[in-house]
Design a protein around this motif. Structure first.
Motif, PDB file in Angstrom:
ATOM      1  N   ALA A  23       2.841 -10.983   6.637  1.00 54.87           N
ATOM      2  CA  ALA A  23       1.656 -11.837   6.516  1.00 54.87           C
ATOM      3  C   ALA A  23       0.608 -11.448   7.552  1.00 54.87           C
ATOM      4  O   ALA A  23      -0.584 -11.343   7.241  1.00 54.87           O
ATOM      5  CB  ALA A  23       2.044 -13.309   6.681  1.00 54.87           C
ATOM      6  N   SER A  24       1.047 -11.198   8.787  1.00 53.58           N
ATOM      7  CA  SER A  24       0.119 -10.796   9.844  1.00 53.58           C
ATOM      8  C   SER A  24      -0.503  -9.436   9.545  1.00 53.58           C
ATOM      9  O   SER A  24      -1.695  -9.210   9.797  1.00 53.58           O
ATOM     10  CB  SER A  24       0.837 -10.746  11.195  1.00 53.58           C
ATOM     11  N   ALA A  25       0.303  -8.521   8.996  1.00 56.23           N
ATOM     12  CA  ALA A  25      -0.210  -7.194   8.655  1.00 56.23           C
ATOM     13  C   ALA A  25      -1.258  -7.278   7.554  1.00 56.23           C
ATOM     14  O   ALA A  25      -2.243  -6.525   7.553  1.00 56.23           O
ATOM     15  CB  ALA A  25       0.942  -6.283   8.221  1.00 56.23           C
ATOM     16  N   ILE A  26      -1.074  -8.207   6.630  1.00 58.35           N
ATOM     17  CA  ILE A  26      -2.037  -8.380   5.541  1.00 58.35           C
ATOM     18  C   ILE A  26      -3.306  -9.054   6.058  1.00 58.35           C
ATOM     19  O   ILE A  26      -4.419  -8.630   5.753  1.00 58.35           O
ATOM     20  CB  ILE A  26      -1.402  -9.192   4.392  1.00 58.35           C
ATOM     21  N   VAL A  27      -3.146 -10.100   6.872  1.00 58.28           N
ATOM     22  CA  VAL A  27      -4.305 -10.814   7.407  1.00 58.28           C
ATOM     23  C   VAL A  27      -5.178  -9.888   8.246  1.00 58.28           C
ATOM     24  O   VAL A  27      -6.410  -9.925   8.169  1.00 58.28           O
ATOM     25  CB  VAL A  27      -3.849 -12.034   8.248  1.00 58.28           C
ATOM     26  N   SER A  28      -4.546  -9.046   9.070  1.00 58.62           N
ATOM     27  CA  SER A  28      -5.306  -8.178   9.981  1.00 58.62           C
ATOM     28  C   SER A  28      -5.922  -6.975   9.289  1.00 58.62           C
ATOM     29  O   SER A  28      -6.765  -6.288   9.867  1.00 58.62           O
ATOM     30  CB  SER A  28      -4.384  -7.682  11.101  1.00 58.62           C
ATOM     31  N   GLY A  29      -5.493  -6.691   8.059  1.00 59.00           N
ATOM     32  CA  GLY A  29      -6.010  -5.525   7.352  1.00 59.00           C
ATOM     33  C   GLY A  29      -5.166  -4.284   7.525  1.00 59.00           C
ATOM     34  O   GLY A  29      -5.479  -3.225   6.980  1.00 59.00           O
ATOM     35  N   GLU A  30      -4.066  -4.387   8.292  1.00 56.50           N
ATOM     36  CA  GLU A  30      -3.169  -3.234   8.419  1.00 56.50           C
ATOM     37  C   GLU A  30      -2.640  -2.831   7.039  1.00 56.50           C
ATOM     38  O   GLU A  30      -2.529  -1.637   6.732  1.00 56.50           O
ATOM     39  CB  GLU A  30      -2.010  -3.558   9.358  1.00 56.50           C
ATOM     40  N   LEU A  31      -2.299  -3.830   6.233  1.00 58.07           N
ATOM     41  CA  LEU A  31      -1.955  -3.603   4.832  1.00 58.07           C
ATOM     42  C   LEU A  31      -3.147  -4.046   4.002  1.00 58.07           C
ATOM     43  O   LEU A  31      -3.389  -5.246   3.818  1.00 58.07           O
ATOM     44  CB  LEU A  31      -0.691  -4.388   4.453  1.00 58.07           C
ATOM     45  N   ALA A  32      -3.915  -3.107   3.540  1.00 62.38           N
ATOM     46  CA  ALA A  32      -5.177  -3.405   2.861  1.00 62.38           C
ATOM     47  C   ALA A  32      -4.948  -3.938   1.451  1.00 62.38           C
ATOM     48  O   ALA A  32      -3.902  -3.674   0.838  1.00 62.38           O
ATOM     49  CB  ALA A  32      -6.036  -2.148   2.795  1.00 62.38           C
ATOM     50  N   PRO A  33      -5.909  -4.696   0.916  1.00 58.34           N
ATOM     51  CA  PRO A  33      -5.813  -5.156  -0.471  1.00 58.34           C
ATOM     52  C   PRO A  33      -5.583  -3.982  -1.424  1.00 58.34           C
ATOM     53  O   PRO A  33      -6.195  -2.931  -1.276  1.00 58.34           O
ATOM     54  CB  PRO A  33      -7.185  -5.805  -0.715  1.00 58.34           C
ATOM     55  N   GLY A  34      -4.661  -4.176  -2.364  1.00 57.29           N
ATOM     56  CA  GLY A  34      -4.347  -3.118  -3.318  1.00 57.29           C
ATOM     57  C   GLY A  34      -3.168  -2.257  -2.916  1.00 57.29           C
ATOM     58  O   GLY A  34      -2.655  -1.492  -3.736  1.00 57.29           O
ATOM     59  N   THR A  35      -2.724  -2.364  -1.656  1.00 56.43           N
ATOM     60  CA  THR A  35      -1.578  -1.569  -1.195  1.00 56.43           C
ATOM     61  C   THR A  35      -0.321  -1.962  -1.966  1.00 56.43           C
ATOM     62  O   THR A  35      -0.008  -3.145  -2.110  1.00 56.43           O
ATOM     63  CB  THR A  35      -1.336  -1.779   0.311  1.00 56.43           C
ATOM     64  N   LEU A  36       0.401  -0.970  -2.469  1.00 60.64           N
ATOM     65  CA  LEU A  36       1.645  -1.213  -3.198  1.00 60.64           C
ATOM     66  C   LEU A  36       2.813  -1.191  -2.227  1.00 60.64           C
ATOM     67  O   LEU A  36       2.952  -0.255  -1.427  1.00 60.64           O
ATOM     68  CB  LEU A  36       1.832  -0.149  -4.281  1.00 60.64           C
ATOM     69  N   LEU A  37       3.648  -2.217  -2.295  1.00 58.92           N
ATOM     70  CA  LEU A  37       4.779  -2.371  -1.380  1.00 58.92           C
ATOM     71  C   LEU A  37       6.079  -2.455  -2.166  1.00 58.92           C
ATOM     72  O   LEU A  37       6.123  -3.080  -3.226  1.00 58.92           O
ATOM     73  CB  LEU A  37       4.617  -3.643  -0.543  1.00 58.92           C
ATOM     74  N   THR A  38       7.120  -1.827  -1.643  1.00 56.23           N
ATOM     75  CA  THR A  38       8.442  -1.929  -2.261  1.00 56.23           C
ATOM     76  C   THR A  38       9.442  -2.390  -1.217  1.00 56.23           C
ATOM     77  O   THR A  38       9.325  -2.054  -0.035  1.00 56.23           O
ATOM     78  CB  THR A  38       8.913  -0.589  -2.843  1.00 56.23           C
TER      79      THR A  38
END
Length: 222
Positions: A23-38
């Motif tokens: 959640a923190s990685a997504i909020v901060s932009g480390e994991l950008a919108p559209g990034t595919l995660l498995t």
């Protein structure tokens, strides 16, 4: 820059730890919108099996952070500019008025505790430790709001913060803007300790506004 995603400490709740780190990685932009995660790939990075990662991802889906992609995994969702604007405006409506009450009731021992939390924010900004910066920032603001005695207010703001995206934050490493935003926590404490509720309200209003400015990668004119 320190990453939110790394080996999980022994003894911690794997699902909760992984969920909050993502959640923190997504909020901060480390994991950008559209990034595919498995789950298997993330499990390898966290040093855990895919099971707690998958459980964490399903919870993040319920919270709106990710969406499922059939036969591929999960994709990081985006927050529109309208969504972000609404979140910021609601936060300002909820948090800013509370500063006047807090200025009246703030006690020295509580101010000392909040100063220590503000110090941690400043130190994290100086060392480019974004995970610590975000965690300390949340801790400071929710602790401050908890002084109102209104736990529903605290939970509402916690939820709104979790819906926020600060995609420009990683680009602010080492910048004057990040240092200035960090320093504003001590400035807020200065005003509250002087019982200047109106000044505290004005500062917090502009502080929250950074979500639409610096944190979104936009230049602020003031």
């Amino acid at each position: 820059m320190a990453s939110h995603i790394g080996p999980v400490a022994a003894g911690s709740s794997l699902r909760i730890t992984v969920e909050e780190a993502l959640a923190s990685a997504i909020v901060s932009g480390e994991l950008a919108p559209g990034t595919l995660l498995t789950a298997p790939t993330l499990g390898a990075r966290f040093g855990v099996s895919a099971t707690p990662v998958r459980e964490a991802m399903l919870n993040l889906q319920k919270r709106g952070f990710v969406e499922t992609v059939r036969n591929k995994g999960f994709r990081v969702t985006d927050v529109s500019e309208q969504d972000l604007w609404e979140i910021v405006r609601i936060r300002q409506l909820l948090e800013v008025p509370a500063m006047r009450d807090i200025a009246r009731i703030l006690q020295p021992y509580t101010a000392t505790e909040l100063r220590a939390k503000a110090d941690l924010i400043v130190e994290a900004a100086a060392s480019a430790d974004i995970p610590t910066y975000l965690a300390a920032d949340v801790d400071f603001h929710l602790t401050l709001l908890r002084l109102t005695g209104n736990e529903r207010l605290v939970e509402l703001v916690r939820d709104l913060r979790q819906q926020t995206r600060m995609v420009g934050l990683t680009n602010l490493i080492g910048s004057d803007e990040l240092a200035r935003s960090a320093a504003e926590h001590h400035q807020l404490m200065d005003l509250l300790e002087r019982r200047d509720g109106r000044g505290a309200q004005q500062l917090l209003h502009s502080h929250i506004e950074h979500v639409l400015g610096w944190w979104s990668g936009r230049v602020e004119t003031q």
